[in-house]
Design a protein around this motif. Structure first.
Motif, PDB file in Angstrom:
ATOM      1  N   ARG A  41     -43.632  -3.831 -25.307  1.00 44.74           N
ATOM      2  CA  ARG A  41     -44.126  -5.132 -25.703  1.00 44.74           C
ATOM      3  C   ARG A  41     -43.353  -6.060 -25.744  1.00 44.74           C
ATOM      4  N   ARG A  42     -42.121  -6.107 -26.016  1.00 43.95           N
ATOM      5  CA  ARG A  42     -41.185  -7.052 -26.011  1.00 43.95           C
ATOM      6  C   ARG A  42     -39.679  -6.703 -25.998  1.00 43.95           C
ATOM      7  N   TYR A  43     -38.913  -7.656 -25.425  1.00 39.32           N
ATOM      8  CA  TYR A  43     -37.558  -7.319 -25.202  1.00 39.32           C
ATOM      9  C   TYR A  43     -36.759  -7.539 -26.490  1.00 39.32           C
ATOM     10  N   GLU A  44     -35.900  -6.835 -26.897  1.00 36.99           N
ATOM     11  CA  GLU A  44     -34.843  -6.862 -27.860  1.00 36.99           C
ATOM     12  C   GLU A  44     -33.522  -6.446 -27.584  1.00 36.99           C
ATOM     13  N   ALA A  45     -32.415  -7.538 -28.085  1.00 34.47           N
ATOM     14  CA  ALA A  45     -31.229  -7.440 -27.609  1.00 34.47           C
ATOM     15  C   ALA A  45     -30.437  -6.444 -28.712  1.00 34.47           C
ATOM     16  N   ASP A  80     -31.280 -21.820 -14.560  1.00 32.87           N
ATOM     17  CA  ASP A  80     -30.785 -20.434 -14.671  1.00 32.87           C
ATOM     18  C   ASP A  80     -31.718 -19.250 -14.552  1.00 32.87           C
ATOM     19  N   PRO A  81     -32.345 -19.019 -13.766  1.00 32.59           N
ATOM     20  CA  PRO A  81     -33.519 -18.065 -13.683  1.00 32.59           C
ATOM     21  C   PRO A  81     -32.790 -16.701 -13.408  1.00 32.59           C
ATOM     22  N   GLY A  82     -33.257 -15.435 -13.655  1.00 29.81           N
ATOM     23  CA  GLY A  82     -32.805 -14.404 -13.184  1.00 29.81           C
ATOM     24  C   GLY A  82     -33.944 -13.348 -13.359  1.00 29.81           C
ATOM     25  N   SER A 114     -34.382 -14.634  -6.937  1.00 25.49           N
ATOM     26  CA  SER A 114     -35.685 -14.297  -6.642  1.00 25.49           C
ATOM     27  C   SER A 114     -35.901 -12.812  -7.080  1.00 25.49           C
ATOM     28  N   SER A 115     -37.114 -12.485  -7.245  1.00 26.10           N
ATOM     29  CA  SER A 115     -37.631 -10.933  -7.736  1.00 26.10           C
ATOM     30  C   SER A 115     -36.885 -10.218  -6.607  1.00 26.10           C
ATOM     31  N   ALA A 116     -36.824  -8.855  -6.972  1.00 27.89           N
ATOM     32  CA  ALA A 116     -36.412  -7.938  -6.309  1.00 27.89           C
ATOM     33  C   ALA A 116     -37.271  -7.563  -5.055  1.00 27.89           C
ATOM     34  N   ASP A 117     -38.472  -7.948  -5.227  1.00 33.36           N
ATOM     35  CA  ASP A 117     -39.469  -7.612  -3.871  1.00 33.36           C
ATOM     36  C   ASP A 117     -39.432  -8.640  -3.206  1.00 33.36           C
ATOM     37  N   GLY A 118     -38.652 -10.027  -3.613  1.00 33.78           N
ATOM     38  CA  GLY A 118     -38.870 -10.843  -2.735  1.00 33.78           C
ATOM     39  C   GLY A 118     -39.971 -11.941  -2.723  1.00 33.78           C
ATOM     40  N   ARG A 119     -40.893 -11.612  -3.448  1.00 32.44           N
ATOM     41  CA  ARG A 119     -42.295 -12.651  -3.710  1.00 32.44           C
ATOM     42  C   ARG A 119     -41.881 -13.636  -4.636  1.00 32.44           C
ATOM     43  N   TYR A 120     -41.183 -13.518  -5.713  1.00 31.06           N
ATOM     44  CA  TYR A 120     -41.270 -14.823  -6.340  1.00 31.06           C
ATOM     45  C   TYR A 120     -39.635 -15.519  -6.454  1.00 31.06           C
ATOM     46  N   VAL A 121     -39.668 -16.695  -6.416  1.00 27.26           N
ATOM     47  CA  VAL A 121     -38.352 -17.616  -6.184  1.00 27.26           C
ATOM     48  C   VAL A 121     -38.391 -18.387  -7.558  1.00 27.26           C
ATOM     49  N   GLY A 122     -37.132 -18.561  -8.301  1.00 29.48           N
ATOM     50  CA  GLY A 122     -37.287 -19.356  -9.397  1.00 29.48           C
ATOM     51  C   GLY A 122     -36.028 -20.231  -9.173  1.00 29.48           C
ATOM     52  N   GLY A 142     -38.849  -7.747 -14.612  1.00 33.81           N
ATOM     53  CA  GLY A 142     -39.092  -8.802 -15.664  1.00 33.81           C
ATOM     54  C   GLY A 142     -38.200  -9.921 -15.168  1.00 33.81           C
ATOM     55  N   PHE A 143     -38.362 -11.010 -15.482  1.00 31.51           N
ATOM     56  CA  PHE A 143     -37.692 -12.415 -15.475  1.00 31.51           C
ATOM     57  C   PHE A 143     -37.220 -13.195 -16.807  1.00 31.51           C
ATOM     58  N   VAL A 144     -36.407 -13.992 -16.453  1.00 28.63           N
ATOM     59  CA  VAL A 144     -35.970 -15.097 -17.420  1.00 28.63           C
ATOM     60  C   VAL A 144     -35.741 -16.498 -16.785  1.00 28.63           C
ATOM     61  N   MET A 145     -35.972 -17.276 -17.750  1.00 28.90           N
ATOM     62  CA  MET A 145     -35.485 -18.751 -17.361  1.00 28.90           C
ATOM     63  C   MET A 145     -34.755 -19.204 -18.607  1.00 28.90           C
ATOM     64  N   GLN A 146     -33.568 -19.730 -18.352  1.00 34.62           N
ATOM     65  CA  GLN A 146     -32.686 -19.944 -19.601  1.00 34.62           C
ATOM     66  C   GLN A 146     -33.359 -21.041 -20.599  1.00 34.62           C
ATOM     67  N   SER A 147     -33.007 -20.776 -21.860  1.00 37.63           N
ATOM     68  CA  SER A 147     -33.545 -21.782 -22.914  1.00 37.63           C
ATOM     69  C   SER A 147     -35.101 -21.551 -22.919  1.00 37.63           C
ATOM     70  N   ALA A 148     -35.835 -20.358 -22.333  1.00 33.28           N
ATOM     71  CA  ALA A 148     -37.221 -20.528 -22.501  1.00 33.28           C
ATOM     72  C   ALA A 148     -37.346 -18.745 -23.150  1.00 33.28           C
ATOM     73  N   GLY A 149     -36.864 -17.845 -22.343  1.00 37.37           N
ATOM     74  CA  GLY A 149     -37.005 -16.521 -22.827  1.00 37.37           C
ATOM     75  C   GLY A 149     -37.188 -15.457 -21.443  1.00 37.37           C
ATOM     76  N   PHE A 150     -37.382 -14.269 -21.984  1.00 35.36           N
ATOM     77  CA  PHE A 150     -37.513 -13.156 -21.221  1.00 35.36           C
ATOM     78  C   PHE A 150     -39.114 -12.595 -21.145  1.00 35.36           C
ATOM     79  N   CYS A 151     -39.477 -12.252 -19.995  1.00 34.87           N
ATOM     80  CA  CYS A 151     -41.139 -11.922 -19.721  1.00 34.87           C
ATOM     81  C   CYS A 151     -41.058 -10.655 -18.852  1.00 34.87           C
ATOM     82  N   PRO A 152     -42.148  -9.967 -19.008  1.00 32.11           N
ATOM     83  CA  PRO A 152     -42.441  -9.001 -17.948  1.00 32.11           C
ATOM     84  C   PRO A 152     -43.161  -9.409 -16.875  1.00 32.11           C
TER      85      PRO A 152
END
Length: 628
Positions: free
Chosen positions: A454-458, A357-359, A322-330, A366-376
């Motif tokens: 604008r985007r995440y870079e590793a 594998d959400p995070g 879940s998001s830090a604020d608890g609103r979103y669950v993945g 921001g958030f992530v879903m494995q095999s998809a990507g990172f988003c704000p």
């Protein structure tokens, strides 16, 4: 055409390895010579197939044409002459070639990066794959009814690779492409979707080559020789409960420097807290679990109360976060997609690209879903009808592997960690402990990430040796990591917590990781509180839990249903003292899974009820943090 007299009787193209490495050292000189000779023979086979090297291009192009010709005939065991040469290798030579391709001793770590190469695991891969071979043997991918039968071997309309061993490594090869082309047309999207779910290795690993296929298949068909002699099962981490000064000092520092305090300072609005004077009074508008017929005992004999935040009828897959604020669950799974986000404020399901594998970053950014990507996280705030991960600001970071967990440094980089892991299916295998298949070469990979607005870079990844440790989770601040540990006898010996000291080095970091605590308890999917004083995890109910749950022992007749239907409970552990508290009381067929904190201390838990032949899942919230 390629001559059938050279083809092995098993008509089959799949590989028996999870991963390959384009830069690996394959085998010793003797085996290399055998492989070189095999490739020479392959070129000759291309000529035999009617390919004129001078007219048709390079020898490699000729080989490709020979392979295509073989597939045209329905032959999936290509390149055929490589098999002929491998027949001459001894079991020892073949075992060396196969196990190095699998990543033994970390020389080609595409498999061992995610999976411990234990005897049981490797033997299971080989056995499962050979079993599945029997299902597709003799099928021609160019024939419609055979292509249908092949896909039926993988679940038909519900394509899945469960129980297929390591055949998932072959989904990109020409033979399998032909299956999908015949079934769905040459412009089909079904193969891409299936590969997205099932292809191994996942990024950042490399796909297997045809050479890898032949070496590994030949080795498996011989009965996978060499496992016992080459895989050392000795060693492990013996556990002693210990909390060192570094752990105490860390918790003291996090009281003001952790993300609970920082998010309060940044005025992050917590979900369900409107009108509450204290965080413990949040979520008062949601019903207690005691209002549910199937939840009446969930709170029995444990600290705190639980409230029902959301109910859904599908089966989620792998962990929930879940998001830090608890609103979103993945989590993985959904009604209309392979992965889903839930907006608890709107009570809406948001279909998502990706699989599982959400995070979420602990600063609510921001958030992530494995095999998809990172988003704000602003993308979720915009109340989308779906998340494609192609939205403006999203990034695909191939350097981040499976089982990633998230952290952030105030004013610095974001972090993820991944490494060897054991998939946790959420209790659908009742009455068994989750394996701890981590080996002596186990390491955790830390990836610092920069977001430029604008985007995440590793940045460059940093590998940290953690022998016999896996399922590694980073704390919200990035200053701790916890791993499950494999004991000398093979089961879980406990949890090890390491301090993560990252020092800048060029464009990346150097990491030191001293152990600051060990806790000799059994559990899965640990997660730190945002003030890093607590840890939560779930534990499957086994015989040794009977007394703790109030039974006279494992032979108590009232405990028998746990053995057949299974169950799981959620626990909360106080890191400075090692005191463990059970938060749920699950009946047989009920599972309290994938617990995790939100920023203010509320614990979110998936409660699954699998009794009566159907499955219902709930997102519930426990206030145990405040009561303890």
């Amino acid at each position: 055409m390629v001559r059938r007299s050279l083809v092995h009787s098993t008509v089959f193209l799949f590989a028996l390895a999870a991963c390959g490495d384009n830069d690996r050292t394959v085998v010793d000189r003797g085996v290399e010579a055998g492989l070189d000779a095999a490739m020479d023979a392959l070129v000759e086979a291309a000529v035999d197939a009617g390919v004129d090297q001078a007219d048709e291009g390079t020898p490699d192009e000729g080989v490709d044409i020979a392979i295509d010709e073989a597939v045209d005939e329905g032959v999936v065991r290509t390149p055929v002459t490589l098999y002929t040469s491998l027949v001459d290798l001894s079991d020892d030579e073949l075992a060396d070639a196969a196990l190095e391709r699998l990543g033994l001793e970390a020389r080609a770590p595409q498999c061992s990066q995610c999976h411990g190469l234990t005897r049981e695991r490797v033997r299971g891969w080989a056995d499962d794959t050979v079993d599945r071979m029997r299902c597709i043997e003799g099928r021609d991918p160019n024939v419609d009814e055979d292509a249908t039968a092949i896909l039926d071997c993988f679940g038909g309309d519900e394509l899945d690779v469960e129980g297929s061993g390591l055949l998932s490594t072959a989904l990109h090869l020409e033979w399998f492409t032909r299956v999908f082309d015949v079934q769905f047309g040459v412009d089909n999207t079904e193969q891409g979707t299936f590969r997205e779910v099932a292809q191994m290795p996942k990024p950042p690993g490399f796909l297997l080559t045809q050479d890898d296929v032949d070496v590994l298949l030949t080795w498996a068909e011989r009965g996978a020789p060499g496992i016992r002699a080459r895989i050392d099962e000795s060693g492990g981490v013996a556990c002693t409960d210990e909390v060192r000064r570094g752990m105490i000092e860390h918790v003291d520092a996090m009281a003001t420097e952790g993300w609970t305090a920082l998010n309060i300072e940044d005025d992050v609005t917590m979900f369900g807290c409107a009108g509450a004077e204290d965080a413990s009074e949040c979520l008062a508008a949601f019903p207690s679990v005691t209002t549910l017929d199937d939840g009446a005992r969930w709170e029995e004999g444990v600290a705190g109360e639980m409230r029902v935040l959301f109910e859904y009828g599908y089966r989620s897959s792998f962990w929930t976060r879940s998001s830090a604020d608890g609103r979103y669950v993945g989590h993985g799974g959904g009604e209309r997609s392979n992965a889903t986000f839930i907006d608890l404020e709107r009570g809406e399901l948001i279909p998502s690209a990706g699989q599982y594998d959400p995070g979420f970053f602990p600063d609510n950014s921001g958030f992530v879903m494995q095999s998809a990507g990172f988003c704000p996280q602003s993308i979720l705030d915009a109340e989308p009808s779906q998340v494609t991960f192609r939205e403006l600001g999203c990034s695909d970071l191939d350097s981040v592997g499976l089982y990633q967990h998230m952290a952030a440094v105030r004013g610095g980089d974001y972090w993820t960690v991944f490494g060897q892991f054991v998939s946790d299916d959420g209790g659908f295998g009742a009455g068994r402990a989750l394996p701890v298949d981590f080996d002596n070469n186990s390491e955790a990979t830390f990836v610092p990430i920069v977001y430029d607005g604008r985007r995440y870079e590793a940045r460059a990844a940093i590998d940290v040796q953690m022998p016999f440790e896996g399922d590694t989770v980073i704390s919200p601040s990035s200053r701790l990591a916890v791993s499950r540990t494999r004991g000398p006898e093979g089961g879980q010996s406990g949890f090890a917590v390491r301090e993560i000291i990252a020092s800048p080095r060029g464009e990346t970091y150097r990491i030191e990781s001293p152990t600051v605590a060990t806790y000799c308890v059994r559990g899965s999917k640990p997660f730190f509180s945002y003030d890093e004083e607590w840890m939560v995890y779930h534990r499957y109910v086994l015989d040794d839990d009977a007394v703790e749950l109030g039974f006279t022992g494992a032979d108590d007749p009232d405990f028998a249903a746990y053995r057949t239907q299974g169950a799981a409970n959620t626990y909360m552990l106080h890191l400075p003292t090692g005191e463990e508290h059970r938060l749920t009381f699950a009946e047989p067929g009920q599972y309290a899974l994938f617990p995790h904190f939100r920023s203010d201390g509320w614990v979110y838990i998936v409660m699954r009820d699998s009794r009566g032949g159907s499955t219902t899942e709930y997102i519930v919230a426990s206030d145990a943090y405040f009561r303890l």
